[in-house]
Design an enzyme around this catalytic site. Structure first.
Site, PDB file in Angstrom:
ATOM      1  CE  LYS A 132      42.161  20.352   8.136  1.00 27.30           C
ATOM      2  NZ  LYS A 132      43.456  19.777   7.702  1.00 27.30           N
ATOM      3  CB  SER A 207      43.440  16.676   9.637  1.00 30.92           C
ATOM      4  OG  SER A 207      44.101  17.559   8.772  1.00 30.92           O
ATOM      5  CB  SER A 231      45.461  16.612   6.179  1.00 34.75           C
ATOM      6  OG  SER A 231      45.900  15.978   7.354  1.00 34.75           O
TER       7      SER A 231
END
Lengths: 567, 567
Positions: A132, A207, A231
């Site tokens: 990420k 996310s 997330s």
């Protein structure tokens, strides 16, 4: 720089990203109307049969076996996944940093090590891993969806990346996130919107949504996301993946960039995401075995426990008692989630376990307290970063470009919470205390289930939705009631896939007395045609710092589901 | 109640305390001029020979052995310690809650259990344990030094007390604290001032100062204090005791009352205090073995590790490398501390270990950041509680009654920190982030010592003063630079006794270039005549969540010191 508009900065950075893609890896794009693009990596013609063989191997343990034996070089494995990642990116816009040469150089280093020393560097020898867009890598930008962070090149690796190198891994791409990280979808002004490869009209969640889309397309064998309110679990259930949300500080977050830095009461954590639960276990054990507390001052000094993985505290894997939270009393899950829970119940019962109902307790209070803690600075942190570039702070993930020129006006955007205010330190401490009291209430409540289980223990784990719905159209994922429960209580938990939305079977439920306007809006959002084919996942909720047992229990559930399906 | 002045409420409560003492346990008090009162329990005539035998047994393991075999009943053991505690109280004013009948009833219950079942209840079977005035017991007041909390009767036991009952212990007294808990001395308006039995003109330290005085007089075999900036280590080094400051949440704090509740960044912890390090180990292991995470939602789920206690991460107890922090560069320790450190160095070297110097790094920054976090509410929490009763918030521990009618005006009271302000949530988060960054700096700094140790490992533990001085005259303990370092970094650490101030040997050092006005004031405070006979202790500092290893290394140091003294 000051004279450049934020829009221009975004356009340039996006162009730089396009330029970083090898030209011969560009594919002929399918029609924008094509929702499900899962077949494209195989059909587009870019991958060789060998690359297809490599990237179709979803069993990470098998990949590592090939890498450690030298049957597959890390260079060819990394190149195969890189090509597929670039395909995934062209289909779903899932990547941020693309650095092919650097990754292949690292892969070569790993291959050379094996040749010279005759043994692998470590347990993740040669494995490409996607990250990420928070996990800094020395020399690379870490933009994390903020225009003002364009051009910020990391001076050092985050601790996770340091450890991945020690273990022999090949970090090879970074993946997209929403502005501020505090959305369950994936859009920012710099890199734009990530879509769901199961249906590009739907969000992959967030996310860690770039990871979700990438991993679903098998553009990476293993990815790392983060989770402060769902997330890693949201994109995993939206994209048919496995993940673990460990408890605070079990895995090393140090050196990763983040929003709300210094908010230490409900901490963001990092977790692996993958096509199998075994990959989740492999990663978690490898990182903990590397003693992350040598590098991350916050990391919990607790060794990986094979005993706890053998379910020493859960009857050693014999008869267990699971509880299903069918409905948290705040928002009622959509029909496919109910079907998935029924499937799990049947599967676990068939495997000899007991399954009881989890009666929700103080769910809305917990959610509200957590959200107030997250918003305790009245949004100051987000605004401060946005003001540096002039980019607007996003107020929803509903974009005019996706919605016939105007943002969606939807009842879901009227939150159950009031307007955020900026609290004082004392008021924040009171919120922390409320949260602690809620944790105590919930602990006592869970312990009291010992009277219902028949195992002599309290409920071993709770099974629940991660969200009240499967992947939704862009802009409509506004809640994380089921997920945030675990973050606020610090429950180690996993997410795992169960099935897919079947419009024939998953008919709308009869209307119920709505708990609140969000519940009503979510009920009305359900339309079998819109959601058809979307993955349906659930979460398995254990106790704080029970990562080993949560992984093991998820394997139990997964195995039970597979046994049931095989009949 | 509103019409009663706070002074009247204090007077009544203090009278109620006097009334709770059995009349036949009152002793003829020695002259107020008598500084050292350690002999009084034996000489005052209240204790029978058997009670003297019991209470002079400082080895808690031996006491437990007698209790578990039935050689000593819990009733007689509890009564013996209770009588001695009441003597200690008459000498030093160390107690708050006195509940003889209730404790003896509990002891009888324990004795009955042994008779009926033929086995002890648990590892702490029958053992009287004293508790700082924070650990609520159902039905008893928990005043914690606040007038407004007079009359607040606990509705339930704190988790620690629940577990102590499960393990067979007999909580039998509660001990005095300073108002707000945030002082290294022990005075409040309700119960007054606790003095040091080694020299009643000196403070026993704080905030667990009641424990310090009580345990030094052997009025309890084992006590429990709490520590957010030295509060178990200060009274332990001032009163010649052993203690452990575990890392955040290793031991269960839930249900104890506290100040600054909800301040979660640098958490207060609880720790045992005793005459031996073995008692510290016994308590810590017993509480962890009881799985406190079943009852305390914040308690770290980490089992007691016999491997770590066997120093698996420190060369298995073979040659280790310790580092001595002679001076933290903020305030230079008094001469007796230097002598104690030299003794430890010689003893460890004689035992085959290596001892190097610890060069202090960012000590003042760490202290300031921690103090700013503690004061982030601008004192709102303290004021709010004081305002409920009208009692004034104390601005120092220097009382007119101890100082010829006027408070001490001393340069120590001009802090290195500015005036406290009330921060916003965002500003507080920034402070948390600064603290995290300092933890990372200090971790990397510690890890880098691997190049100097010759063991292949970084320094195994740091030895340092807990404070720059031994017990000081009342009102003059204002700093905790050496202690707060560990709280801010979350280093598990112990304190242990080394020697006593010898006015012949411990002459004033030549003056040095003062680091700041506090350093100068502390230098000038030293007077061998004032400090003569005061205990000198040090702390041993390990890494976060290394309680097992810290206890084991403290045993190594303690053994080495005893071996050296025996020659």
């Amino acid at each position: 720089m000051a004279s450049t508009s934020w829009q221009d900065r975004c356009a340039r950075r996006k162009q730089a990203q396009v330029d970083s893609i090898p030209k011969d890896w560009l594919i002929t794009l399918p029609s924008e109307d094509k929702g499900n693009v899962l077949d494209v990596p195989i059909t587009c013609g870019l991958l060789t049969p060998r690359e297809i063989e490599i990237t179709e191997t979803v069993d990470v343990i098998a990949i590592l076996s090939k890498l450690k034996s030298g049957d597959w070089s890390s260079v060819e494995t990394t190149r195969a996944f890189y090509k597929r990642a670039i395909i995934a990116h062209q289909l779903t816009n899932c990547l941020t940093e693309i650095f092919v040469e650097r990754a292949l150089d690292r892969a070569k280093e790993v291959d050379d090590y094996l040749k010279i020393h005759g043994k692998p560097i470590g347990p993740l020898h040669g494995l490409p891993i996607s990250l990420k867009d928070q996990f800094t890598m020395k020399g690379l930008e870490t933009i994390m969806g903020y225009v003002s962070w364009i051009g910020q090149h990391a001076e050092k690796d985050s601790v996770l990346v340091e450890i991945l190198y020690e273990l022999g891994a090949v970090p090879f791409v970074r993946t997209n996130v929403p502005q501020t990280l505090m959305w369950g979808e994936t859009y920012n002004h710099v890199f734009g919107r990530t879509t769901n490869p199961y249906n590009r009209r739907l969000t992959p969640g967030g996310s860690s949504g770039g990871e979700g889309a990438l991993l679903a397309l098998k553009g990476s064998p293993l990815g790392v996301g983060t989770d402060i309110g769902g997330s890693v679990r949201i994109p995993s259930t939206f994209c048919s993946l496995y993940t673990l949300r460990p408890s605070y500080e079990r895995l090393p977050y140090c050196g990763a960039v983040n929003s709300l830095e210094g908010q230490e009461s409900i901490s963001s954590v990092l977790g692996p995401m993958a096509q199998t639960i075994n990959a989740v276990k492999l990663f978690t054990k490898a990182i903990i075995d590397a003693k992350p507390w040598r590098k991350d001052p916050m990391a919990i000094h607790k060794a990986w426990s094979e005993e706890e993985y053998a379910l020493s505290e859960h009857g050693k894997g014999g008869k267990m008692c699971f509880a299903i939270m069918w409905d948290n009393g705040v928002v009622k899950p959509h029909p496919p989630l109910w079907r998935a829970m029924r499937m799990v119940k049947r599967a676990l019962e068939a495997a000899g376990h007991k399954v009881i109902d989890w009666v929700p307790y103080k769910q809305l209070e917990i959610y509200k307290t957590a959200e107030m803690i997250f918003a305790a600075d009245g949004g100051h942190d987000y605004r401060a970063v946005c003001e540096q570039s002039g980019e607007p702070l996003l107020r929803s993930m509903s974009l005019p470009s996706d919605n016939h020129g105007r943002p969606i006006d939807h009842p879901l955007f009227r939150s159950l919470l009031g307007e955020p205010k900026h609290y004082t330190a004392y008021e924040l401490w009171r919120l922390h205390k409320e949260k602690r009291d809620l944790r105590k209430d919930q602990l006592d409540y869970w312990e009291a289930t010992v009277s219902q289980t028949g195992t002599g223990r309290p409920v071993d784990a709770i099974i629940s939705p991660a969200l009240a719905y499967t992947a939704v159209p862009h802009g409509l994922n506004t809640d994380s009631f089921y997920c945030t429960f675990c973050n606020a209580m610090d429950y180690a938990c996993s997410a795992f896939p169960v099935t897919y939305v079947d419009p024939i079977v998953d008919l709308q439920h009869p209307s119920h007395e709505f708990y609140n306007h969000e519940d009503e809006a979510i009920y009305k959002m359900y339309d079998p045609a819109v959601f058809a084919g979307a993955p349906v996942g659930l979460q398995l909720i254990g106790r704080p710092l029970e990562e080993e047992a949560v992984i093991a229990m998820t394997q139990v559930v997964d195995h039970a589901l597979k046994m049931m399906k095989s009949y």
